[in-house]
Design a protein around this motif. Sequence first.
Motif, mmCIF file in Angstrom:
data_model
loop_
_atom_site.group_PDB
_atom_site.id
_atom_site.type_symbol
_atom_site.label_atom_id
_atom_site.label_comp_id
_atom_site.label_asym_id
_atom_site.label_seq_id
_atom_site.Cartn_x
_atom_site.Cartn_y
_atom_site.Cartn_z
ATOM 1 N N LEU A 180 -54.948 -67.228 52.444
ATOM 2 C CA LEU A 180 -55.839 -66.327 51.969
ATOM 3 C C LEU A 180 -55.448 -64.839 52.189
ATOM 4 C CD1 LEU A 180 -58.135 -66.118 49.828
ATOM 5 C CD2 LEU A 180 -59.731 -66.133 51.796
ATOM 6 N N ARG A 181 -55.255 -64.619 53.545
ATOM 7 C CA ARG A 181 -54.750 -63.118 53.786
ATOM 8 C C ARG A 181 -53.888 -62.944 52.933
ATOM 9 N NH1 ARG A 181 -56.917 -64.725 58.863
ATOM 10 N NH2 ARG A 181 -54.755 -65.298 59.512
ATOM 11 N N GLY A 182 -52.778 -63.709 53.171
ATOM 12 C CA GLY A 182 -51.247 -63.495 52.465
ATOM 13 C C GLY A 182 -51.447 -63.091 51.139
ATOM 14 N N TRP A 183 -52.317 -63.757 50.391
ATOM 15 C CA TRP A 183 -52.640 -63.752 48.866
ATOM 16 C C TRP A 183 -53.190 -62.415 48.674
ATOM 17 C CZ3 TRP A 183 -57.482 -63.412 47.012
ATOM 18 C CH2 TRP A 183 -57.688 -63.584 45.433
ATOM 19 N N LEU A 184 -54.306 -61.912 49.415
ATOM 20 C CA LEU A 184 -55.249 -60.865 49.512
ATOM 21 C C LEU A 184 -54.096 -59.665 49.726
ATOM 22 C CD1 LEU A 184 -57.827 -59.117 49.271
ATOM 23 C CD2 LEU A 184 -57.852 -59.542 51.688
ATOM 24 N N ASN A 185 -53.212 -59.730 50.673
ATOM 25 C CA ASN A 185 -52.344 -58.565 50.995
ATOM 26 C C ASN A 185 -51.408 -58.290 50.023
ATOM 27 O OD1 ASN A 185 -53.471 -58.131 53.420
ATOM 28 N ND2 ASN A 185 -52.100 -59.348 54.699
ATOM 29 N N ALA A 186 -50.872 -59.320 49.212
ATOM 30 C CA ALA A 186 -50.059 -59.213 48.127
ATOM 31 C C ALA A 186 -50.681 -58.545 47.088
ATOM 32 C CB ALA A 186 -49.393 -60.500 47.527
ATOM 33 N N TRP A 187 -51.880 -58.716 46.612
ATOM 34 C CA TRP A 187 -52.694 -57.961 45.802
ATOM 35 C C TRP A 187 -52.639 -56.500 46.130
ATOM 36 C CZ3 TRP A 187 -52.874 -59.082 40.816
ATOM 37 C CH2 TRP A 187 -52.735 -60.381 40.291
ATOM 38 N N LEU A 188 -53.157 -56.181 47.457
ATOM 39 C CA LEU A 188 -53.437 -55.013 47.823
ATOM 40 C C LEU A 188 -52.137 -54.110 47.750
ATOM 41 C CD1 LEU A 188 -55.675 -55.889 51.109
ATOM 42 C CD2 LEU A 188 -56.300 -54.712 48.928
ATOM 43 N N ALA A 189 -51.005 -54.664 47.992
ATOM 44 C CA ALA A 189 -49.597 -54.117 47.940
ATOM 45 C C ALA A 189 -49.124 -53.839 46.519
ATOM 46 C CB ALA A 189 -48.544 -54.732 48.808
ATOM 47 N N SER A 190 -49.868 -54.447 45.547
ATOM 48 C CA SER A 190 -49.092 -54.755 44.180
ATOM 49 C C SER A 190 -49.266 -53.195 43.485
ATOM 50 C CB SER A 190 -49.753 -55.701 43.395
ATOM 51 O OG SER A 190 -51.139 -55.317 42.974
ATOM 52 N N GLU A 191 -48.220 -53.135 42.635
ATOM 53 C CA GLU A 191 -48.197 -51.716 41.777
ATOM 54 C C GLU A 191 -49.617 -51.777 40.891
ATOM 55 O OE1 GLU A 191 -44.540 -51.544 39.689
ATOM 56 O OE2 GLU A 191 -43.290 -51.670 41.426
ATOM 57 N N LEU A 192 -49.989 -52.838 40.553
ATOM 58 C CA LEU A 192 -51.081 -52.854 39.492
ATOM 59 C C LEU A 192 -52.307 -52.401 40.347
ATOM 60 C CD1 LEU A 192 -52.516 -53.798 37.151
ATOM 61 C CD2 LEU A 192 -52.703 -55.976 37.915
ATOM 62 N N PHE A 193 -52.677 -52.869 41.459
ATOM 63 C CA PHE A 193 -53.645 -52.486 42.345
ATOM 64 C C PHE A 193 -53.660 -50.918 42.786
ATOM 65 C CE2 PHE A 193 -56.056 -52.021 46.288
ATOM 66 C CZ PHE A 193 -57.318 -52.131 45.821
ATOM 67 N N GLN A 194 -52.382 -50.521 42.939
ATOM 68 C CA GLN A 194 -52.172 -49.156 43.259
ATOM 69 C C GLN A 194 -52.601 -48.229 42.296
ATOM 70 O OE1 GLN A 194 -51.538 -48.226 46.704
ATOM 71 N NE2 GLN A 194 -51.826 -50.356 47.093
ATOM 72 N N ALA A 195 -52.174 -48.872 41.166
ATOM 73 C CA ALA A 195 -52.169 -47.811 39.895
ATOM 74 C C ALA A 195 -53.651 -47.551 39.471
ATOM 75 C CB ALA A 195 -51.382 -48.699 38.714
ATOM 76 N N ILE A 196 -54.478 -48.772 39.503
ATOM 77 C CA ILE A 196 -55.849 -48.482 39.212
ATOM 78 C C ILE A 196 -56.875 -48.047 40.420
ATOM 79 C CG2 ILE A 196 -55.694 -50.268 37.627
ATOM 80 C CD1 ILE A 196 -57.687 -50.931 40.571
ATOM 81 N N MET A 197 -56.210 -47.516 41.399
ATOM 82 C CA MET A 197 -57.025 -47.037 42.351
ATOM 83 C C MET A 197 -56.722 -45.519 42.667
ATOM 84 S SD MET A 197 -59.122 -49.192 43.626
ATOM 85 C CE MET A 197 -59.749 -48.662 45.048
ATOM 86 N N GLN A 198 -56.058 -45.077 41.912
ATOM 87 C CA GLN A 198 -55.820 -43.695 41.919
ATOM 88 C C GLN A 198 -57.180 -42.989 41.806
ATOM 89 O OE1 GLN A 198 -52.850 -42.084 42.640
ATOM 90 N NE2 GLN A 198 -52.204 -44.202 42.867
ATOM 91 N N LYS A 199 -57.454 -41.817 42.572
ATOM 92 C CA LYS A 199 -58.633 -41.079 42.579
ATOM 93 C C LYS A 199 -58.743 -40.140 41.265
ATOM 94 C CE LYS A 199 -59.661 -40.999 47.522
ATOM 95 N NZ LYS A 199 -59.960 -40.232 48.449
ATOM 96 N N CYS A 200 -59.977 -40.234 40.729
ATOM 97 C CA CYS A 200 -60.328 -39.335 39.352
ATOM 98 C C CYS A 200 -61.553 -38.304 39.861
ATOM 99 C CB CYS A 200 -60.682 -40.349 38.277
ATOM 100 S SG CYS A 200 -59.329 -41.506 37.668
ATOM 101 N N PRO A 201 -61.429 -37.293 39.185
ATOM 102 C CA PRO A 201 -62.545 -36.609 39.305
ATOM 103 C C PRO A 201 -64.001 -37.120 38.915
ATOM 104 C CG PRO A 201 -61.312 -35.423 37.794
ATOM 105 C CD PRO A 201 -60.652 -36.811 38.361
ATOM 106 N N VAL A 202 -65.129 -37.116 39.469
ATOM 107 C CA VAL A 202 -66.131 -37.366 38.722
ATOM 108 C C VAL A 202 -66.652 -36.756 37.688
ATOM 109 C CG1 VAL A 202 -68.821 -37.809 39.294
ATOM 110 C CG2 VAL A 202 -67.069 -37.866 41.100
ATOM 111 N N TYR A 203 -66.806 -37.666 36.668
ATOM 112 C CA TYR A 203 -67.236 -37.027 35.287
ATOM 113 C C TYR A 203 -68.796 -36.839 35.227
ATOM 114 C CZ TYR A 203 -68.391 -37.379 30.095
ATOM 115 O OH TYR A 203 -68.477 -36.997 29.032
ATOM 116 N N THR A 204 -68.899 -35.737 34.344
ATOM 117 C CA THR A 204 -70.116 -35.133 34.038
ATOM 118 C C THR A 204 -70.367 -34.773 32.573
ATOM 119 O OG1 THR A 204 -69.649 -32.917 34.451
ATOM 120 C CG2 THR A 204 -70.512 -34.256 36.561
ATOM 121 N N ASP A 205 -71.563 -34.963 31.964
ATOM 122 C CA ASP A 205 -71.704 -34.677 30.480
ATOM 123 C C ASP A 205 -71.583 -33.227 30.431
ATOM 124 O OD1 ASP A 205 -72.359 -37.275 29.504
ATOM 125 O OD2 ASP A 205 -74.020 -37.388 30.632
ATOM 126 N N GLU A 206 -71.845 -32.622 31.361
ATOM 127 C CA GLU A 206 -71.744 -30.991 31.055
ATOM 128 C C GLU A 206 -70.386 -30.456 30.791
ATOM 129 O OE1 GLU A 206 -73.180 -29.577 34.810
ATOM 130 O OE2 GLU A 206 -75.196 -30.442 34.681
#
Length: 206
Positions: A180-206
Amino acid sequence: MVLPILYSYRRCPYAMRARMALHYAGVKVETREISFRAKPAHMLQISPKGTVPVLQLADGEVLEQSLDIMHWALAQHDPENWLGSVRQQADAVELITLNDGEFKQALDRYKYADRFPDQPSAIYRAQGERFLTLLEGRLAIQSCLQGEQPHLADVAIFPFIRQFSMVDVDWFVQADYPRLRGWLNAWLASELFQAIMQKCPVYTDE
């Protein structure tokens, strides 16, 4: 071109799995990172429940559940057949139901044990371990939860195992779940996970 609008929160496991499916499917969206202390008025207007993820499609339709967003994304494009066979789809429903039900309840109590003082945190961890043991058993005979290739269940469950592992890292790294650790670490290192974890500024309606 009007893009679908995705209201999200970077560290929310439900939002993570929705973002992963959308990115994998190549669906372009306007991601709006929220603050739970100041939720955007537009988000609350289209989804009064006030939780993420929320996806508003270009035609105005609103998807309020992460699994609905995942299935919608895969209906647009599923290049590696994450949905799999009919049998695998039924199996995914069973696994994800366990994850989102019994395991998520144990995870919340383990992570926020001070809010649930009726039992020590180790009891809540042991409750969660029933699911970890099930996953470890599957990974003992195959590379992913539903076979040798990633499928829907892997992506839907991964963010919650990540969260569980982070409650007590020292315990998790020595616990008897090597596959399970190996499976988890593979996902953590994946390009897909890295891509979706990029930080974005907080959105406001203003």
